[in-house]
Design an enzyme around this catalytic site. Structure first.
Site, PDB file in Angstrom:
ATOM      1  N   CYS A  11       0.845  -1.190   0.000  1.00  0.00           N
ATOM      2  CA  CYS A  11       0.000   0.000   0.000  1.00  0.00           C
ATOM      3  C   CYS A  11       0.874   1.231   0.000  1.00  0.00           C
ATOM      4  O   CYS A  11       1.934   1.220   0.630  1.00  0.00           O
ATOM      5  CB  CYS A  11      -0.939  -0.006   1.196  1.00  0.00           C
ATOM      6  SG  CYS A  11      -2.346  -1.088   0.890  1.00  0.00           S
ATOM      7  N   PRO A  12       0.478   2.208  -0.741  1.00  0.00           N
ATOM      8  CA  PRO A  12      -0.843   2.477  -1.314  1.00  0.00           C
ATOM      9  C   PRO A  12      -0.993   2.062  -2.774  1.00  0.00           C
ATOM     10  O   PRO A  12      -1.980   2.418  -3.406  1.00  0.00           O
ATOM     11  CB  PRO A  12      -0.959   3.987  -1.184  1.00  0.00           C
ATOM     12  CG  PRO A  12       0.427   4.466  -1.450  1.00  0.00           C
ATOM     13  CD  PRO A  12       1.318   3.416  -0.802  1.00  0.00           C
TER      14      PRO A  12
END
Length: 66
Positions: A11-12
């Site tokens: 992530c992201p």
């Protein structure tokens, strides 16, 4: 249908890839997002739901990827 392969991405990145795919759909169609960790599942789900998308998820057995 658009498939977003975010396997191995942290992530992201899965969220960014999914947002881009949502933009390409212009509100029509389906996206399949492939991720391999629970954090990405939660973050992508939260982002998609906040965008008004209907979300369903399926956990595959280890080693059983499409």
């Amino acid at each position: 249908m658009i498939t977003v392969n975010a396997m191995g991405d942290i992530c992201p990145i899965p969220v960014v890839k999914t947002k881009k795919a949502l933009g390409e759909l212009n509100g029509f169609g389906q996206i399949e997002v492939l991720v391999d960790n629970e954090t990405a599942v939660r973050n992508v789900t939260k982002m998609a739901e906040s965008s008004g998308a209907v979300v369903s998820s399926e956990k595959l057995e280890e080693g059983k990827y499409r």
